[in-house]
Enzyme design. Sequence first.
Site, short mmCIF file in Angstrom:
data_model
loop_
_atom_site.label_atom_id
_atom_site.label_comp_id
_atom_site.label_asym_id
_atom_site.label_seq_id
_atom_site.Cartn_x
_atom_site.Cartn_y
_atom_site.Cartn_z
N PRO A 109 39.03 13.14 22.91
CA PRO A 109 39.11 14.80 22.90
C PRO A 109 38.84 15.37 21.09
O PRO A 109 39.65 14.37 20.73
CB PRO A 109 40.55 15.11 24.05
CG PRO A 109 40.93 13.90 23.87
CD PRO A 109 39.98 13.19 24.06
N GLU A 110 38.34 16.37 20.44
CA GLU A 110 38.70 16.50 19.12
C GLU A 110 39.13 17.77 19.31
O GLU A 110 40.33 18.33 19.98
CB GLU A 110 37.95 16.73 18.91
CG GLU A 110 36.64 15.18 18.48
CD GLU A 110 35.84 15.61 18.15
OE1 GLU A 110 35.07 15.71 16.85
OE2 GLU A 110 34.92 14.24 18.31
N HIS A 162 46.41 5.92 37.70
CA HIS A 162 46.06 6.24 35.56
C HIS A 162 46.53 7.24 35.83
O HIS A 162 46.90 8.07 34.01
CB HIS A 162 44.52 6.43 35.39
CG HIS A 162 44.07 5.06 35.41
ND1 HIS A 162 44.04 4.28 35.28
CD2 HIS A 162 42.51 4.91 36.27
CE1 HIS A 162 43.21 3.07 35.42
NE2 HIS A 162 41.97 3.53 35.64
N ARG A 187 42.50 4.54 29.99
CA ARG A 187 42.90 3.02 29.01
C ARG A 187 44.24 3.03 28.20
O ARG A 187 44.34 1.92 27.01
CB ARG A 187 42.04 3.70 28.12
CG ARG A 187 40.12 3.22 28.32
CD ARG A 187 39.10 3.33 27.40
NE ARG A 187 39.29 2.28 26.75
CZ ARG A 187 38.42 2.40 24.96
NH1 ARG A 187 37.27 2.97 24.84
NH2 ARG A 187 38.56 2.04 24.38
N ARG A 226 37.14 10.49 -4.96
CA ARG A 226 37.01 9.63 -3.65
C ARG A 226 35.37 8.79 -2.90
O ARG A 226 34.32 10.02 -3.11
CB ARG A 226 37.04 10.76 -2.30
CG ARG A 226 38.28 11.24 -2.62
CD ARG A 226 39.58 10.31 -2.02
NE ARG A 226 40.74 10.98 -1.52
CZ ARG A 226 41.78 10.65 -1.10
NH1 ARG A 226 41.35 10.24 0.04
NH2 ARG A 226 43.10 11.50 -0.68
#
Length: 272
Positions: free
Chosen positions: A2-3, A91, A110, A153
């Site tokens: 998920p973002e 889970h 996971r 950078r």
Amino acid sequence: MPELPEVQTIVDGIEPYLLNKKIVKCNVYVKKLRWKLQPNLARNIQGFKVLKISRRAKYIIISGKDFYLTIHLGMTGTLRIANKKDSREKHDHFELYLSSNLILRFNDPRKFGMVFYSNDSPLLSNKLLMDLGPEPLESDFNHHYLYAISRNRNVAIKTLLMNAKIVVGIGNIYASEALFLSKIKPQKISKKLSKKNCKDIVSSIKKVLKKAIKKGGSTINDYINVDGKKGYFQYDFKVYGRTHLPCHICQNDISQIKINQRSSFYCKKCQK
Ligand SMILES: [Zn+2]
């Protein structure tokens, strides 16, 4: 994984079910997720009334008076609201029983997620949250900031955007999409960005994230939203996962390359 838009969608989704509800019981079924869970976690959050649900980066913060429960979904974590008659699924590692007779369940195959409790705001007391960069949708993430922080950078701009110390919540999907929208190739070295480039990138990021939040987030894997429906949100990706498919603008094939070990998608013709 998920973002930001997915996490925001979850926060918006669970908020009405949790707000002003008391946590009557908490069950923890694992000793460890990404890290070892606090041994007295369940006991410590029992009895608290939820007064606020918020998000910082990809952390979900459920809080009340002198109580903060912080949740991170990791790679595969999901939250769902269940009824008492719905049995626990495989889970499901963590449950909050609410005074409304509903249950908030945290599922994570996971086990890369995190759940922790604190009396002080994690924004002020937890190293993981204290060192984060600005929120991409807030005004302190702007082109002046991006231009200044990208000087010296030597990393690819896509890698820079995925660094939570620079800006939070942007992963592979939305970094790829925002760079396509800004017409800048993902491997462009950050310090070579012009002020105009930074302006385009910042506005594209905000645009892409807002659009995704509006659509209810998106993710590639099976995703269980707060209503317990399986499936994933639809979002018409322009480049992400579209290797060899025609670019929506120029019809050229979308290319796939690796940047910092991550698959990256872009149009060689449109993105310079
Ligand atoms: Zn193109």
